[in-house]
Design a protein around this motif. Structure first.
Motif, mmCIF file in Angstrom:
data_model
loop_
_atom_site.group_PDB
_atom_site.id
_atom_site.type_symbol
_atom_site.label_atom_id
_atom_site.label_comp_id
_atom_site.label_asym_id
_atom_site.label_seq_id
_atom_site.Cartn_x
_atom_site.Cartn_y
_atom_site.Cartn_z
ATOM 1 N N THR A 1 51.968 31.343 -1.458
ATOM 2 C CA THR A 1 52.637 32.101 -0.546
ATOM 3 C C THR A 1 53.906 33.076 -1.207
ATOM 4 O O THR A 1 54.298 32.947 -2.092
ATOM 5 C CB THR A 1 53.223 31.429 0.634
ATOM 6 O OG1 THR A 1 54.284 30.598 -0.039
ATOM 7 C CG2 THR A 1 52.190 30.555 1.126
ATOM 8 N N GLY A 2 53.741 34.468 -0.500
ATOM 9 C CA GLY A 2 54.688 35.322 -1.061
ATOM 10 C C GLY A 2 54.350 36.150 -2.206
ATOM 11 O O GLY A 2 55.282 36.765 -2.940
ATOM 12 N N GLU A 3 53.320 36.037 -2.781
ATOM 13 C CA GLU A 3 52.773 36.743 -4.026
ATOM 14 C C GLU A 3 51.581 37.684 -3.763
ATOM 15 O O GLU A 3 50.872 37.485 -2.922
ATOM 16 C CB GLU A 3 52.046 35.343 -4.937
ATOM 17 C CG GLU A 3 53.165 34.271 -5.264
ATOM 18 C CD GLU A 3 54.183 34.519 -6.208
ATOM 19 O OE1 GLU A 3 54.149 35.664 -6.669
ATOM 20 O OE2 GLU A 3 55.179 33.733 -6.294
ATOM 21 N N SER A 4 51.695 38.660 -4.779
ATOM 22 C CA SER A 4 50.547 39.647 -4.440
ATOM 23 C C SER A 4 49.785 39.675 -5.872
ATOM 24 O O SER A 4 50.076 39.456 -6.781
ATOM 25 C CB SER A 4 51.350 40.843 -4.682
ATOM 26 O OG SER A 4 52.430 41.107 -3.534
ATOM 27 N N PHE A 5 48.616 39.422 -5.418
ATOM 28 C CA PHE A 5 47.288 39.359 -6.191
ATOM 29 C C PHE A 5 47.369 40.709 -7.008
ATOM 30 O O PHE A 5 47.624 41.761 -6.484
ATOM 31 C CB PHE A 5 45.995 39.392 -5.546
ATOM 32 C CG PHE A 5 45.066 38.588 -6.405
ATOM 33 C CD1 PHE A 5 45.080 37.444 -7.127
ATOM 34 C CD2 PHE A 5 44.009 39.766 -6.857
ATOM 35 C CE1 PHE A 5 43.974 36.925 -8.188
ATOM 36 C CE2 PHE A 5 43.080 39.243 -7.881
ATOM 37 C CZ PHE A 5 42.968 38.157 -8.389
ATOM 38 N N PRO A 6 47.391 40.562 -8.412
ATOM 39 C CA PRO A 6 47.195 41.889 -9.239
ATOM 40 C C PRO A 6 46.309 42.712 -8.986
ATOM 41 O O PRO A 6 46.100 44.147 -9.343
ATOM 42 C CB PRO A 6 46.975 41.420 -10.729
ATOM 43 C CG PRO A 6 47.290 39.974 -10.528
ATOM 44 C CD PRO A 6 46.921 39.472 -9.280
ATOM 45 N N VAL A 7 45.171 42.689 -8.324
ATOM 46 C CA VAL A 7 44.158 43.599 -7.640
ATOM 47 C C VAL A 7 44.443 43.825 -6.156
ATOM 48 O O VAL A 7 44.225 42.977 -5.442
ATOM 49 C CB VAL A 7 42.753 43.360 -8.021
ATOM 50 C CG1 VAL A 7 41.860 44.451 -7.473
ATOM 51 C CG2 VAL A 7 42.552 42.881 -9.502
ATOM 52 N N ALA A 8 44.530 44.941 -5.796
ATOM 53 C CA ALA A 8 44.888 45.644 -4.237
ATOM 54 C C ALA A 8 43.681 44.536 -3.289
ATOM 55 O O ALA A 8 42.486 44.815 -3.944
ATOM 56 C CB ALA A 8 44.938 46.749 -4.100
ATOM 57 N N THR A 9 43.967 44.494 -2.350
ATOM 58 C CA THR A 9 43.156 43.907 -1.388
ATOM 59 C C THR A 9 42.689 42.529 -1.385
ATOM 60 O O THR A 9 41.777 42.291 -0.500
ATOM 61 C CB THR A 9 41.964 44.916 -0.937
ATOM 62 O OG1 THR A 9 40.978 44.647 -1.932
ATOM 63 C CG2 THR A 9 42.410 46.415 -0.917
ATOM 64 N N TYR A 10 43.115 41.775 -2.477
ATOM 65 C CA TYR A 10 42.809 40.581 -2.590
ATOM 66 C C TYR A 10 43.868 39.431 -2.277
ATOM 67 O O TYR A 10 44.858 39.820 -2.282
ATOM 68 C CB TYR A 10 42.010 40.372 -3.880
ATOM 69 C CG TYR A 10 40.673 40.975 -4.166
ATOM 70 C CD1 TYR A 10 39.531 40.106 -3.957
ATOM 71 C CD2 TYR A 10 40.706 42.382 -4.414
ATOM 72 C CE1 TYR A 10 38.359 40.962 -4.074
ATOM 73 C CE2 TYR A 10 39.304 42.891 -4.620
ATOM 74 C CZ TYR A 10 38.180 42.171 -4.544
ATOM 75 O OH TYR A 10 36.975 42.745 -4.420
#
Length: 810
Positions: free
Chosen positions: A226-235
């Protein structure tokens, strides 16, 4: 070894300097002639306070050695050794070293260990290693983030301050999906992810950067981060793990290692710990301090995913892209050549980047690729429509692998390929991007190799072997090949992987064995017009699977000085099982050989009781049978003949022991439509209960010597042994006069002179040289109810005095 000397500036994959959440450290005071203050900088990643931000690594372990030895001068585990301090992504360590002496140093930064817990990393200064304990590891464990570097041959010239940059020894594996909402709507509630990776290293040599000691590691189930952004947008993130990589540092740079591939399995479970999806991925690429991102519709699909390897930080110059099959994508022809020359395992190149003024099928003016002979297996994929052909060779100056392998993958078309890889295994794979199309490869030249395999969905027009090539060429898949040599034809014929063989030149198969002519798998053979395949006295094609014979060429066993032995049967094709079809081909079965053999009759085609035969516009000439059915009493064959021409010159007047009708049919059902059959001994003999329909065509016997009226010409149709024949239309002629026929005999029923039961004839149309009759009962066979014999008043009445027509109603 590539040393970090003096100012250890950021290189390779160094992050951008953090500015949003740190201030510059004050410059430490340098005291003493040999006192050296080291500042060890952690990467200030672009994703502040997220995966890979490096903020959890607050413990620095180190060791100082006499250069070139493992003699420890200082180490962080010594009670009286200097201790590093940490502040805002930097460690400061002051070491009292001796002026004029030269040292090696290693640094390792890791997370603080909670009270009562044990670090998963064991630092052993005496052997300069870190050992990793993977017991109990779960996905998404950010506490295992760590960094290292080494300094070699550092000479103390006086009091100084030195900076070193720490880097991850790991590859970061990120798994993401874009179908969480779709999965939820479908009742698929993802809860946890587990990842199993083969051949993960457990030991890192901090001085030379080499990772070793492989093991299969399970990163056990953990909930989505949680609270993490995947390196590729929209995933959305499903899992993150750190894998120790780098068994081969690049140019001895400890912080830069060659890419490696590993097999991984990913498991997705729901809230009840039930598995909802699983991926088995082979040869997934990983590289030290790079991210491997696997993303797609992972919860609801098993085929929609992408694998890419990108730098740990945003440095476009170090971007490395891989397609979903693990091929590194080259953005230029020069890059592709360079990658292969350096030993890159798999490279993908867009065919439009292949340019040449001309491309020769003979192998001239091809774009040259040099492979690294030290690499065990290298692959080159050509995507799209290539503009020029390629030539592939080894760099003989490289170290030699015993049996190196090269794989060429073609997705659409490549004009030509020439391969010269002594001792190498060559594999050419058609991987069409469209289900109903094949990859096109007109010309293959194998100058030298240990073996060659052509596989997948690919059409090959020619394969040429060099004088020094002694290996086999095998096929597997849906390969279509054009052949112009006997050797290549026989190779393709007996290879199940070849789907279609196009024959473009005459082939001499006189000396081929029956085994060599046994067709493997389901096949089509197309023989071009004016092309002849010549068989011998004692061989034939053997078919037990579906087989199609097409083209306007010829297959024969007539040749100069053929001289077959008396008492042996000659045949062209034996169909033991499956569905056999032929269209427009011409078959010539020795027209001067009138003997049956002990096992095989003399017949152009022999079919057994479980085989089906369909012929269209096919011409067959034979000294005995054109077509002959076997397993007569049990046959379930179905035969269909449409617009075919069958000719036989068999006659009992030759003085041989054997003779035959042109066509003998048994089985379950048979249909003849607009066919022509010409014979002396007889034309068509339906037997053993077959149900036959004749609709149009000409069926005529002739005298062996028309002037002398010799040769015992019998019937156009002879029906025996419970066969049932329905005649809807056609012309039927025999030259022998018979009073019962009120003309000449052309259609009869009887016991075949061996006490078989009679056959049945249903006449519903046609023109006849005489009425049908049963020669045993000596009675005329009347037309089917509702039909009648009518005297023919047309211009052909002399040859066909009778016609069968439907009765007229007054």
């Amino acid at each position: 070894m590539k040393s970090n000397k003096l100012l250890f500036a950021a290189i390779g994959l160094m992050a951008l300097t953090m500015s949003s959440c740190s201030e510059e450290l004050e410059t430490p005071t340098v005291n003493g002639d040999g006192n050296v203050v080291f500042t060890a900088q952690l990467p200030d990643g672009i994703n502040s306070r997220a995966f890979n931000d490096g903020e959890k690594a607050k413990v620095l372990k180190y060791a100082v050695y006499e250069t070139g030895t493992k003699t420890v001068i200082y180490s962080s585990d010594q009670t009286d050794a200097p201790e590093a301090t940490y502040s805002e992504m930097k460690f400061t360590l002051s070491l009292p070293l001796v002026k004029g002496q030269t040292y090696d140093l290693v640094f390792w930064a890791e997370s603080e260990t909670p009270d009562g817990a044990t670090s998963p990393y064991t630092f052993t200064p005496s052997d300069q290693t870190i050992k990793i304990n993977y017991d109990g590891i779960k996905c998404n464990d950010e506490s295992r983030d760590a960094f290292f570097t080494s300094v070699t041959d550092f000479t103390v010239t006086g009091a100084s301050q030195q900076s070193v940059q720490l880097y991850r020894p790991f590859a970061q594996l990120n798994i993401g999906t874009n179908d969480l909402t779709v999965a939820d709507r479908a009742g698929i509630n993802h809860k946890t992810t587990k990842v199993v990776v083969k051949d993960v290293y457990k030991t890192l040599n901090l001085l030379d950067g080499k990772a070793s000691d492989e093991a299969e590691v399970t990163f056990d189930h953990a909930e989505r981060p949680t609270g993490e952004s995947f390196p590729v947008a929209t995933y959305d993130y499903l899992a993150m793990n750190y894998l120790l990589t780098g068994s081969v540092p690049v140019e001895s740079d400890v912080n830069n290692a060659q890419k490696e591939t590993k097999d991984i399995t990913i498991f997705f479970n729901d809230e009840d710990a039930n598995e909802i999806n699983k991926f088995n991925l082979s040869a997934v690429p990983f590289q030290r301090n790079y991210r491997t991102n696997i993303y797609g519709a992972l919860l609801t699909s098993t085929v929609d995913y992408t694998i890419e390897v990108v730098p740990g930080f945003n440095d476009d110059a170090h971007t490395v892209e891989f397609d979903k099959d693990g091929f590194r994508i080259a953005t230029s022809l020069d890059e592709a050549k360079t990658l292969l020359a350096k030993g890159e395992p798999a490279v993908s190149l867009n065919g439009e980047l292949l340019t040449a003024e001309t491309t020769s099928r003979a192998g001239e003016n091809l774009v040259e690729f040099i492979l690294n002979k030290a690499a065990a297996h290298q692959k080159l994929k050509i995507t799209g429509e290539a503009k020029a052909g390629i030539s592939v060779k080894y760099d003989e100056s490289q170290a030699t692998v015993t049996t190196p392998k090269f794989t060429l993958v073609i997705t659409k078309s490549l004009p030509a390929v020439s391969v010269n890889l002594p001792a190498g295994e060559v594999e050419i794979v058609g991987a069409s991007e469209t289900a109903d199309e094949k990859a096109q490869l007109p010309a293959v030249t194998i100058t030298n190799a240990a073996s060659t395999a052509i596989t997948g969905d690919v059409t090959v027009e020619s394969v040429t072997k060099g004088e020094n090539y002694a290996g086999e060429i095998t096929f597997d898949g849906a390969v279509e090949i054009t052949v112009d040599t006997t050797e290549l034809f026989l190779n393709a014929l007996t290879n199940e992987g070849v789907e279609k063989i196009n024959v473009t030149a005459d082939l001499n198969l006189i000396e081929a064995t029956v085994e060599q002519l046994t067709v493997a798998g389901i096949k089509t053979i197309n023989v071009d017009e004016n092309v002849t395949i010549t068989l011998g006295n004692d061989n034939h094609f053997s078919i037990s699977n579906d087989f199609n014979l097409t083209g306007k060429g010829t297959i024969t066993n007539e040749y100069e000085n053929d001289n077959p032995a008396i008492g042996t049967g000659k045949t062209l094709i034996c169909v033991y099982d499956g569905n056999f079809s032929a269209r427009e081909i011409t078959l010539i079965n020795d027209r001067e050989h009138f003997y049956h053999g002990p096992e095989l009759n003399g017949s152009a085609i022999i079919y057994w009781g479980t085989a089906n035969v369909k012929l269209e516009k096919t011409k067959i000439y034979s000294g005995l049978f054109c077509i002959c059915g076997y397993n007569r009493s049990t046959s379930q064959s179905i035969t269909n003949f449409n617009e075919c021409y069958f000719w036989s010159c068999s006659s009992s007047s030759y003085g041989t022991e054997n003779w035959a009708y042109a066509v003998r049919i048994c089985g379950k059902k048979s249909t003849l439509t607009n066919c022509t059959i010409e014979g002396i001994q007889g034309c068509l003999s339906p037997e053993w209960g077959v149900e036959m329909t004749i609709d149009g065509g000409r069926y005529e016997t002739r005298w062996l010597d028309a002037e002398k009226k010799t040769g015992n010409p019998f019937d156009a149709i002879y029906v025996t042994n419970l066969a049932q024949v329905t005649v809807l239309d056609g012309y039927f002629y025999g030259p022998r006069t018979d009073q019962l026929a009120e003309g000449t005999e052309c259609i009869r029923s009887g016991d075949n002179d061996v006490n078989y039961p009679d056959g049945t004839i249903y006449l519903k149309g046609g023109k006849f040289s005489g009425k049908a009759f049963n020669h045993e009962t000596k009675t005329v066979i009347e037309p089917t109810q509702g039909f009648e014999y009518v005297a023919n008043t047309d211009s052909d009445s002399d040859r066909y005095p009778w016609t069968v027509k439907a009765k007229t109603t007054n």
